[in-house]
Design an enzyme around this catalytic site. Structure first.
Site, PDB file in Angstrom:
ATOM      1  N   LEU A 668    -100.208  -3.644  49.890  1.00 14.63           N
ATOM      2  CA  LEU A 668    -101.598  -3.428  50.276  1.00 14.63           C
ATOM      3  C   LEU A 668    -102.361  -2.868  49.087  1.00 14.63           C
ATOM      4  CD1 LEU A 668    -103.416  -3.511  52.915  1.00 14.63           C
ATOM      5  CD2 LEU A 668    -103.023  -1.062  53.031  1.00 14.63           C
ATOM      6  N   ARG A 672    -108.033  -2.188  42.952  1.00 16.55           N
ATOM      7  CA  ARG A 672    -107.367  -1.559  41.818  1.00 16.55           C
ATOM      8  C   ARG A 672    -106.607  -2.666  41.084  1.00 16.55           C
ATOM      9  NH1 ARG A 672    -104.548   4.082  43.203  1.00 16.55           N
ATOM     10  NH2 ARG A 672    -103.176   2.838  44.518  1.00 16.55           N
ATOM     11  N   ASN A 697    -107.414  -5.795  50.796  1.00 11.26           N
ATOM     12  CA  ASN A 697    -108.083  -5.061  51.867  1.00 11.26           C
ATOM     13  C   ASN A 697    -109.564  -4.838  51.600  1.00 11.26           C
ATOM     14  OD1 ASN A 697    -107.153  -4.279  54.367  1.00 11.26           O
ATOM     15  ND2 ASN A 697    -106.974  -2.127  53.846  1.00 11.26           N
ATOM     16  N   ASN A 723    -111.443  -3.791  56.359  1.00  9.70           N
ATOM     17  CA  ASN A 723    -110.659  -2.824  55.609  1.00  9.70           C
ATOM     18  C   ASN A 723    -109.921  -1.921  56.594  1.00  9.70           C
ATOM     19  OD1 ASN A 723    -109.578  -1.017  53.794  1.00  9.70           O
ATOM     20  ND2 ASN A 723    -111.505   0.057  53.443  1.00  9.70           N
ATOM     21  N   ARG A 728    -101.451  -3.636  56.809  1.00 12.91           N
ATOM     22  CA  ARG A 728    -100.157  -3.561  56.128  1.00 12.91           C
ATOM     23  C   ARG A 728     -99.040  -4.112  57.002  1.00 12.91           C
ATOM     24  NH1 ARG A 728     -97.915   0.040  52.287  1.00 12.91           N
ATOM     25  NH2 ARG A 728     -99.802   1.309  52.287  1.00 12.91           N
ATOM     26  N   ASP A 745     -99.322  -0.190  45.941  1.00 10.90           N
ATOM     27  CA  ASP A 745     -99.594  -0.826  44.655  1.00 10.90           C
ATOM     28  C   ASP A 745     -99.405   0.114  43.480  1.00 10.90           C
ATOM     29  OD1 ASP A 745    -101.713   0.809  45.121  1.00 10.90           O
ATOM     30  OD2 ASP A 745    -103.270  -0.711  44.909  1.00 10.90           O
ATOM     31  N   ASP A 746     -99.207   1.406  43.727  1.00 13.01           N
ATOM     32  CA  ASP A 746     -98.990   2.346  42.635  1.00 13.01           C
ATOM     33  C   ASP A 746     -97.592   2.943  42.652  1.00 13.01           C
ATOM     34  OD1 ASP A 746     -99.241   3.825  44.909  1.00 13.01           O
ATOM     35  OD2 ASP A 746    -100.660   5.279  44.110  1.00 13.01           O
ATOM     36  N   ASP A 833     -98.383   4.918  58.279  1.00 16.03           N
ATOM     37  CA  ASP A 833     -96.952   5.081  58.054  1.00 16.03           C
ATOM     38  C   ASP A 833     -96.328   5.980  59.119  1.00 16.03           C
ATOM     39  OD1 ASP A 833     -98.431   7.197  57.205  1.00 16.03           O
ATOM     40  OD2 ASP A 833     -97.577   7.306  55.194  1.00 16.03           O
ATOM     41  N   ARG A 876    -103.452  14.074  58.935  1.00 17.15           N
ATOM     42  CA  ARG A 876    -102.102  13.710  59.361  1.00 17.15           C
ATOM     43  C   ARG A 876    -101.574  14.684  60.419  1.00 17.15           C
ATOM     44  NH1 ARG A 876    -100.345   9.751  55.789  1.00 17.15           N
ATOM     45  NH2 ARG A 876     -98.104  10.025  56.018  1.00 17.15           N
TER      46      ARG A 876
END
Length: 919
Positions: A668, A672, A697, A723, A728, A745-746, A833, A876
């Protein structure tokens, strides 16, 4: 001046002089013309004559223009240059002739070589043809050998029924209708897809009497059902809604029967028809009791024994939430296990079959003789005695404070409004359900309503009366969610309820919540369950679940990506050979039509648990509403443990007995590009990689001049509608493998780390297997749950920023998990997640598995992500507490187990070395 003027003007005085001038000019022109004539005519004639005279001289040596012998002409000075040119040209011509002869010789040689090559090509073609025949024969032999060991099935061709029925022999008694003698299997081939035709009730007279809410809810759910078809000629099943009626007695049974027999596809006896009578009230009458339904199935909440045909008719739950979804926030939590009251019951007996056991006989004498007609008096006395004993706090009321709800004879009427009953059940550990005193009434709408409300709020149902037919009893294992006790054992009910352990009680409560949410809660679940029961009875596989169609964004591939030595160097760790074959999908359709009833309730490890979602069947995705207990073929192949051996065989068998398997990377990203390109390049040369699905996204498309790396496998860039972090986990149709590696992606992961995680996942396919571990904790001062990311010996979550999971969970997350959770994720742009960990733990009742990395997880120098925001952790915290309310309990489980590779040589914190276990 005057004279000059006159001369120019031709004056009279000068006339003679002018004439003289004109005559003189004429003489000059005549003479000049004559002279030129003489020169041009006579001089060439004279010259010609002279020259010819010279050529006729007797002495040949004195000839000037005649031919000369030898090189005499070359002596002439002005032609010497021409002679030299002639000699040069002659020499060049001689050289070109020599070259021409040489080239002709070479051409002849090349022609000979061409002929030889042609002969060689013909021989090679013959050899190639023979080799192809050998390869074809070898492949055919290989396929035959594989088919003998494990036949591979493909998606079968859909067969549809014939337009005209062949006819069925009539049964002797319609009361004895069963599937084998009242259902036409020829209209339902195994590959037909189970097409269902739904009548429009408004086209018939009884449609005007239907409850508008019931009719509207039924029509809405029928339009969205995957099995419903508009082509009645190919239908396997025909469904007609006949109730609930707005008022009782508005339609006579004879009129209803006449209208049923006039249905366009009734075909004299109504075979392959399902008549559905949904109830919203506890006093719903048995609308079809005196109606001859022929060979049509009946699905309703009230049945008499003389009417009910076991294995043919269906007992359905009442339609309480007709046009609204249940509010999960109003449902009480499943913990604490014990509530205020051990059990409760509220009801009033309006009419009994017999009055209070007029014959004065003891209970033992009644059991020796004919069974008593009504145990209600003994039940009342026993329950009051338990209440008076004060041993446990119970609440039983046999007289309603307000007017009781209308009910059928011998049935216990409901007391109060629905909201009042639910408030009492929220305080009850168990909910007593006393079946009607008349044994001929096998199920009533009032009993079904009590069962529905008990399951809704988590009170474990205790049904007094084993003769009762609970909803979908032939396919649901009610013993895992309710207690069914014969009425003669009413004196032992108190002892039985006290003997249940907290773990068993909590398991039954969870299972009851699961049954209610999946099969009873909405109109869609009821209609889908009715179709699923019939489809399961006639052994037709479920329709595949829909996948998300991936709208690919066109992109250009640049130069081949290099391999970062820090990412690809495995050091001493060898986890398998690099795949040299093209990407291949996971095998499907291994057991299309070989499902049996024994698979329906079989769990993964046969351990007791509330959720048997994984029968020993291949993963063929189906409708999630049917994937729980109805044996739809959903599940994972129970692959675990290598086949053993030594050397190469041992290495190939590690990770399960699937010889060829790959995984799909789902990444996802949001605007970037530089970070994304770097992450994709790091995947170059990764073993077992099938393809990469980049979920774009952002509403803004990638830059047109962006060059994507060529990593040796396809890169699919998928455009999303909005978005959302939920994207995901969408089950994209481009994902052709069972294993999904969800990665940010990082994230920085080495190839050996990814391969090790993939191997671990193959040994635990029903778990989330990943790298970053987190845990939840109870905040005592605030009495709420907290999210904690500190390093600890315990963990309860593995973040999906770098984790493997089965594609089956993508279907459950997107289509089965409550919508309220996905809405929460969209609201906070966070917690997806955590939601996936909640889902998997809720289903499997197992914690995730953490795989230790080489401490290179996060990208150094990358732009800040959402997790760096200060509000990230506060959101969270809120997510965890909200998810707990939706599920009704905390499904996350703690574990101290970690899977590390001893070859990683991981540097361990000095205070955490006791936390780790190695393999």
């Amino acid at each position: 001046m005057t004279g000059y003027t006159m001369l120019r003007n031709g004056g009279v005085g000068n006339g003679g002089q002018t004439c003289m001038l004109r005559w003189s000019n004429r003489i000059r022109l005549t003479w000049l013309s004559f002279t030129l004539f003489i020169i041009l005519v006579f001089f060439p004639l004279i010259a010609h004559y002279y020259l010819t005279t010279l050529d006729e001289a007797d002495e040949a040596g004195k000839r000037i223009f005649g031919p000369r012998a030898g090189n005499e002409l070359c002596e002439v000075k002005h032609v010497l240059d021409l002679c030299r040119i002639r000699e040069s040209v002659s020499e060049e011509l001689l050289q070109l002739e020599a070259k021409r002869q040489e080239l002709n010789s070479e051409i002849a040689k090349l022609n000979l070589k061409i002929e030889a090559c042609k002969k060689s090509i013909e021989n090679a073609k013959q050899d190639l043809l023979q080799l192809k025949n050998v390869i074809s024969q070898t492949e055919h032999s290989y396929k035959e050998l594989m088919a003998q060991n494990q036949p591979k099935l493909s998606l079968p061709i859909r067969l549809l029924p014939e337009k005209d029925d062949i006819g069925l022999p009539p049964p002797k008694v319609l009361r004895s209708c069963r599937l084998h003698n009242c259902f036409d299997y020829s209209r339902c081939p195994l590959t037909s897809g189970f097409p269902v035709y739904v009548y429009d009730s408004d086209q018939f007279a009884f449609g005007s009497y239907l409850d508008p809410l019931v009719k509207q809810a039924f029509q809405a759910t029928a339009r969205g059902n995957v099995y419903v078809t508009e082509n009645a000629d190919i239908a396997c099943l025909y469904v007609i809604l006949v109730g609930e009626m707005q008022e009782l007695g508005v339609l006579r049974p004879a009129d209803l029967e006449k209208q049923l027999y006039s249905l366009p596809h009734w075909r004299t006896d109504g075979h392959n028809h399902v008549i559905i009578n949904l109830s919203r009230k506890s006093d719903t009458q048995n609308l079809l009791y005196n109606v001859s339904t022929g060979r049509a199935m009946v699905a309703q909440s009230t049945f008499y024994a003389a009417q009910y045909r076991p294995g043919f008719d269906l007992v359905v739950s009442p339609l309480v939430h007709a046009m609204s979804e249940p509010n999960f926030m109003e449902i009480p939590p499943q913990v604490p296990v014990k509530r205020k009251y051990l059990f409760t019951f509220q009801g009033e007996k309006i009419e009994s079959l017999r009055s209070s056991l007029q014959e004065a006989r003891s209970f033992e004498e009644e059991m020796e003789g004919d069974p008593p007609a009504d145990y209600d008096d003994r039940i009342i006395a026993t329950l009051k005695a338990v209440q008076d004993s004060k041993l446990d706090q119970v609440l039983v009321e046999f007289t309603c404070k307000n007017q009781p709800k209308p009910s059928l004879p011998t049935e216990w009427a409901l007391c109060g409004e629905r909201e009042d009953r639910l408030e009492l059940l929220k305080l009850s550990t168990f909910a007593l359900i006393i079946t009607p005193g008349d044994p001929r009434l096998v199920i009533s709408s009032g009993c079904a309503t009590r069962l529905f409300e008990a399951l809704e709020v988590g009170a474990v149902p205790v049904v007094l009366g084993e003769h009762v037919q609970l909803p979908y009893q032939d396919v649901l294992q009610w013993s895992e969610a309710a207690l069914v006790v014969p009425k003669p054992r009413v004196t032992e009910v108190h002892f039985l309820l006290r003997s249940l352990s907290d773990s068993d009680l909590l398991a039954m409560r969870r299972q009851g919540r699961f049954l209610w949410e999946t099969y009873f809660s909405t109109a869609d679940s009821i209609f889908s369950t009715v179709l699923a029961v019939i489809r399961t009875r006639i052994q037709i596989p479920a329709a595949p679940i829909r996948e998300e169609a991936a709208a690919e964004i066109p992109h250009r591939s640049g130069k081949a990506a290099g391999t970062d030595p820090n990412m690809a160097d495995n050091g001493d760790l060898d986890l398998g050979p690099v795949e040299t074959e093209p990407p291949y999908a996971s095998p499907k359709y291994l057991r299309n039509f070989t499902l049996t009833v024994t698979d329906f309730y079989r769990s993964w490890n046969s351990a007791p648990g509330p959720f048997h979602l994984f029968p020993h069947t291949p993963f063929d995705p189906v409708l999630p509403s049917e994937a729980k207990f109805l044996g739809s073929g959903t599940g994972f192949r129970p692959i675990g443990g290598g086949a053993g051996g030594s050397g190469k065989e041992f290495q190939a068998s590690l990770g399960g007995n699937v010889p060829r398997e790959q995984f799909t990377v789902v990444m996802l990203t949001y605007e970037r590009e530089e970070v994304l390109m770097s992450s994709l390049e790091r995947l170059n040369g990764l073993p077992y990689l099938n393809k990469v699905v980049v979920v774009w996204n952002s509403p803004k498309l990638p830059s047109e001049d962006l060059l994507w790396p060529d990593i040796g496998v396809p890169i699919m860039v998928v455009r999303t509608e909005k978005n959302s972090l939920n994207n995901r986990f969408l089950p994209w149709n481009e994902i052709e493998t069972e294993a999904i590696l969800s990665i940010d992606d990082d994230a920085h992961l080495r190839h050996d780390e990814i391969m090790f995680g993939f191997r671990v996942w193959r040994e635990a396919r029903d778990r989330i297997v990943g790298f970053p571990g987190r845990y939840h904790a109870w905040d005592i001062p605030h009495q709420s749950w907290l999210y904690n990311s500190n390093y600890s010996c315990e963990l309860s979550m593995v973040l999906t920023g770098a984790a493997f999971f089965h594609k089956y969970y993508a279907y459950l997350y997107s289509y089965v998990m409550p919508q309220a959770i996905r809405d929460m994720v969209d609201e906070y742009i966070n917690c997806e997640d955590i939601a996936m960990n909640f889902l998997v733990s809720h289903i499997t009742r197992k914690p995730p598995i953490k795989v230790t990395s080489r401490w290179t997880f996060r990208c150094p120098g990358c732009p800040q992500a959402l997790s760096h925001d200060d509000s990230h952790f506060h959101e969270r915290h809120k997510c965890i507490n909200f998810f707990v309310k939706v599920y009704g309990y905390m499904p996350l489980l703690y574990t101290q187990f970690r899977v590390d590779s001893v070859l990683f040589k991981t540097r361990l914190p000095h205070d955490k070395t006791k936390c780790f276990k190695f393999i």
